[in-house]
Design a protein around this motif. Structure first.
Motif, PDB file in Angstrom:
ATOM      1  N   HIS A 337      -0.595  -7.145   7.378  1.00  0.00           N
ATOM      2  CA  HIS A 337      -0.179  -7.305   8.557  1.00  0.00           C
ATOM      3  C   HIS A 337      -0.704  -8.707   9.287  1.00  0.00           C
ATOM      4  CE1 HIS A 337      -0.123  -6.320  12.716  1.00  0.00           C
ATOM      5  NE2 HIS A 337       1.394  -6.153  12.720  1.00  0.00           N
ATOM      6  N   LYS A 343       5.834  -6.142  10.806  1.00  0.00           N
ATOM      7  CA  LYS A 343       5.694  -4.709  11.374  1.00  0.00           C
ATOM      8  C   LYS A 343       5.449  -3.581  10.146  1.00  0.00           C
ATOM      9  CE  LYS A 343       7.395  -5.824  16.035  1.00  0.00           C
ATOM     10  NZ  LYS A 343       8.510  -5.279  16.771  1.00  0.00           N
ATOM     11  N   LYS A 344       6.263  -3.761   9.245  1.00  0.00           N
ATOM     12  CA  LYS A 344       6.450  -3.084   8.318  1.00  0.00           C
ATOM     13  C   LYS A 344       5.029  -2.336   7.563  1.00  0.00           C
ATOM     14  CE  LYS A 344       7.630  -6.067   4.421  1.00  0.00           C
ATOM     15  NZ  LYS A 344       8.707  -6.373   3.291  1.00  0.00           N
ATOM     16  N   GLU A 347       3.227  -0.298  10.129  1.00  0.00           N
ATOM     17  CA  GLU A 347       3.879   0.927  10.342  1.00  0.00           C
ATOM     18  C   GLU A 347       3.443   1.801   9.189  1.00  0.00           C
ATOM     19  OE1 GLU A 347       7.673  -0.699  12.732  1.00  0.00           O
ATOM     20  OE2 GLU A 347       7.932  -0.308  10.725  1.00  0.00           O
ATOM     21  N   SER A 348       3.671   1.332   7.889  1.00  0.00           N
ATOM     22  CA  SER A 348       3.245   2.332   6.777  1.00  0.00           C
ATOM     23  C   SER A 348       1.733   2.711   6.900  1.00  0.00           C
ATOM     24  CB  SER A 348       3.261   1.218   5.427  1.00  0.00           C
ATOM     25  OG  SER A 348       2.714   1.951   4.525  1.00  0.00           O
ATOM     26  N   VAL A 350      -0.102   3.044   9.816  1.00  0.00           N
ATOM     27  CA  VAL A 350      -0.148   3.985  10.714  1.00  0.00           C
ATOM     28  C   VAL A 350       0.017   5.430  10.290  1.00  0.00           C
ATOM     29  CG1 VAL A 350       0.776   4.695  12.851  1.00  0.00           C
ATOM     30  CG2 VAL A 350      -0.129   2.381  12.915  1.00  0.00           C
ATOM     31  N   MET A 351       1.326   5.416   9.522  1.00  0.00           N
ATOM     32  CA  MET A 351       1.628   6.615   9.153  1.00  0.00           C
ATOM     33  C   MET A 351       0.571   7.331   8.261  1.00  0.00           C
ATOM     34  SD  MET A 351       5.549   7.640   7.361  1.00  0.00           S
ATOM     35  CE  MET A 351       5.484   6.150   6.263  1.00  0.00           C
ATOM     36  N   THR A 403      -4.659  -1.436  15.907  1.00  0.00           N
ATOM     37  CA  THR A 403      -3.787  -0.864  16.652  1.00  0.00           C
ATOM     38  C   THR A 403      -4.207  -0.400  18.284  1.00  0.00           C
ATOM     39  OG1 THR A 403      -4.381   1.276  16.474  1.00  0.00           O
ATOM     40  CG2 THR A 403      -2.393   0.317  14.801  1.00  0.00           C
TER      41      THR A 403
END
Length: 647
Positions: A337, A343-344, A347-348, A350-351, A403
């Protein structure tokens, strides 16, 4: 377990013969799993190059698997007369390199046949010379001969003739083979050079030792390692194999998420070292495989975890979600990132971080994994692992930095407090439910607290980083007379462990420099010593005689002297350490380990109790460490599925 001094090439060849037979199938079980299952070797699946059963089944030194061939063919092998060289040859004044070259040349003369051979090795000894001559072709031992005599050349001739007989009796049978010659009672072993037949290069406990380390050699190994990593990526799925069974030239039938993440991260480091869009593309493709292995199922609360492995035969993921897999995947996704701004990836990550928080206990300790049960239920594996604890702490700390979401810093602080309390109570040398105190667990405490200190500025954590790093520096083997172990950490027997420790120490070194602290070179010196050892465990032209396909194995860092498979993280950790240090190294020699003069070595070996007494302390130390191997294999380095922290 066999002691270090028993680890001659003759012993290793016997182990390799059994291991190769065990790797001819397509089973995907890992080295060491059969031991955990406690099954007899006859019932074990066919994939274990590292299984302890293979070691138990292997012939001991002195057993001769070629006895029948030798008895049948020896009478047909020419028995040449030995004539002295002009001037009577040379004795104790020979240097090591000349001695090995003359020895190998003489053995080649005998193998070639003929009526006469010239001996220029008039070395004397108070004990008879025992010679062993072996031939290897495509990684397989095809010949072995033993002989003893008071005269060195007579012993070598006898062993060479028996080797020819073992190979079928015709001189040309060994024409294309790589030769290994040993004088076990005089602690001498050599392998024939690839580029020069009849010339020998040193072997030490089955390794070609690296006695001179410089930046040019390291740069070459970085290129070799890059080539190896590109070969372990599955061309269709873009995931990465965990094991390459080099003696049998076979990859396992699984792709592993955590090793895919580690490989992609190293490819990004290589791209930063020398920009190459192909490396960036391969890293993004690998991330695609990783994200495809991420659970998105909200109903059973597994969303964010990563399935551990993908079965290439069944075409489906293994139902196991490990916190270490999620943590190492976060490392790579955050780096991607930062580089691509897509963003993907964040996002992965963070999940995955949210799932890790769900796997924390209130005291900050970490549950290891979820395993899928029949009927769809998930079972929690709650054993404590310092590796997993450290990986989770690092992942949460890095997620916070990416983040700026305080939720991740607060969760990281819980685990950091747990870890700091453990260090305050137990000291820096840590163990857990999987293993006794060891440097790998301890180094994960160092790395994770360093990540937390960078994220939080917590001075307690930073103080613990340097305190525990210093403890590890003191535990590193740094006796220059011992090339076999110089740079290794006690109770860390694998190349993966040494590579990870080198990687951690390189991170500590850089942080020390950034803080403007004094004495940072102690960490740099530890890394350089470890790098020398890692290069000793890296497949290249000279030490590839035990593998079937040298082109595929080149650049692979094999697991240990006994277990010659390559595990992908061994390569990744080594490469990360190399890349972290390249800009810090000068152009001259970085480290030199001189070999003892031939006259000293032979004189000690010849005298009663000489070399044996000199080596007794080293052998005892290594034997004691080898006693830990079963614990490490079963609990954290290459052990049974569902109970194996993966670094």
């Amino acid at each position: 377990m066999l002691s270090a001094r028993a680890l001659s090439i003759a012993t290793l060849a016997a182990l390799a013969a059994v291991s190769s037979a065990l790797t001819t199938g397509c089973d995907s079980r890992k080295p060491g799993e059969e031991a955990a299952a406690a099954k007899p070797v006859a019932a074990a699946p066919a994939a274990s190059t590292g299984a302890p059963e293979a070691r138990k089944a292997a012939p001991r030194p002195g057993d001769d698997r070629f006895a029948v061939q030798i008895a049948a063919n020896l009478s047909r092998v020419p028995d040449p007369a030995i004539q002295p060289a002009a001037g009577g040859g040379a004795g104790a004044e020979l240097d090591n390199a000349t001695f090995r070259d003359r020895t190998m040349t003489f053995v080649r003369q005998v193998i070639a046949g003929g009526d006469k051979v010239t001996c220029d090795l008039s070395l004397s000894s108070k004990r008879p010379f025992r010679a062993v001559v072996m031939g290897f072709q495509e990684g397989k031992q095809i010949a072995r001969g033993d002989a003893s005599d008071a005269g060195l050349c007579v012993a070598l001739k006898g062993a060479a003739r028996r080797a020819v007989a073992a190979a079928g009796g015709a001189p040309e049978a060994l024409a294309g083979a790589r030769l290994v010659v040993e004088l076990p009672d005089h602690h001498e072993s050599m392998v024939e050079r690839v580029e020069a037949k009849g010339k020998g290069v040193e072997l030490t406990q089955g390794l070609v030792p690296v006695r001179l380390l410089d930046k040019a050699l390291l740069a070459k190994r970085i290129e070799d390692g890059k080539g190896y990593l590109l070969r372990v990526i599955d061309p269709q799925h873009k995931g990465v194999h965990k094991y390459y069974h080099a003696p049998a030239d076979r990859f396992e039938n699984e792709l592993h998420t955590i090793y895919t993440a580690s490989t992609a991260l190293t490819l990004l480091k290589l791209h930063a070292y020398k920009p190459d869009e192909r490396l960036l593309r391969l890293a993004t493709e690998a991330a695609g495989f990783m994200m495809g292995m991420q659970s998105r199922e909200m109903r059973d609360r597994t969303a964010g975890g990563f399935f551990y492995a993908f079965d290439l035969e069944r075409k489906r993921p293994e139902r196991r979600l490990v916190v270490g897999t999620a943590s190492k995947s976060i490392f790579t996704l955050i780096e991607l990132h930062g580089l691509t701004k897509e963003k993907k990836y964040l996002e992965s990550a963070v999940m995955a971080a949210d799932w890790l928080i769900a796997m924390q206990r209130p005291d900050g300790s970490v549950r290891s994994a979820l395993s899928g049960q029949e009927g769809g239920a998930w079972k929690v594996q709650g054993k404590e692992s310092m590796l997993y604890t450290g990986q989770v702490l690092s992942a949460l700390s890095r997620t916070y930095r990416a983040t700026n979401n305080k939720k991740y810093l607060d969760a990281a602080a819980q685990t950091a407090d747990f870890l700091l309390a453990r260090i305050a109570k137990k000291g820096c040398f840590l163990g857990d439910d999987y293993r006794k105190p060891n440097p790998i667990s301890s180094s994960w405490a160092v790395q994770s607290l360093l990540d937390f200190a960078k994220a939080s500025g917590d001075q307690r954590a930073e103080h613990a980083v340097f305190r525990c790093a210093d403890d590890l520096v003191k535990r590193q083997w740094r006796r220059p007379e011992d090339a076999y172990r110089y740079g290794r950490w006690q109770r860390s027997l694998s190349s993966s462990g040494t590579g990870w420790l080198a990687e951690v120490m390189s991170e500590v070194y850089h942080h020390c420099r950034q803080k403007g602290m004094d004495g940072c070179d102690r960490y740099k010196d530890a890394v350089v010593a470890a790098i020398r050892l890692l290069l000793q465990y890296t497949y290249g032209p000279e030490n590839s005689f035990v593998v079937k396909n040298p082109q595929v194995s080149a650049g692979g860092v094999f697991w240990s002297v006994r277990d010659r498979y390559v595990r992908t993280d061994s390569v990744c950790h080594a490469m990360n350490a190399y890349l972290n240090m390249m800009s810090e190294l000068g152009d001259g020699p970085l480290l030199t380990l001189p070999e003892r003069p031939l006259a000293d070595r032979m004189a000690l070996a010849a005298g009663p109790g000489g070399a044996e007494a000199a080596n007794a302390g080293l052998a005892a130390e290594d034997s004691a460490e080898d006693g830990e191997e079963g614990d490490e294999a079963a609990a954290g380095q290459s052990g049974p599925r569902s109970e194996d922290p993966d670094d």
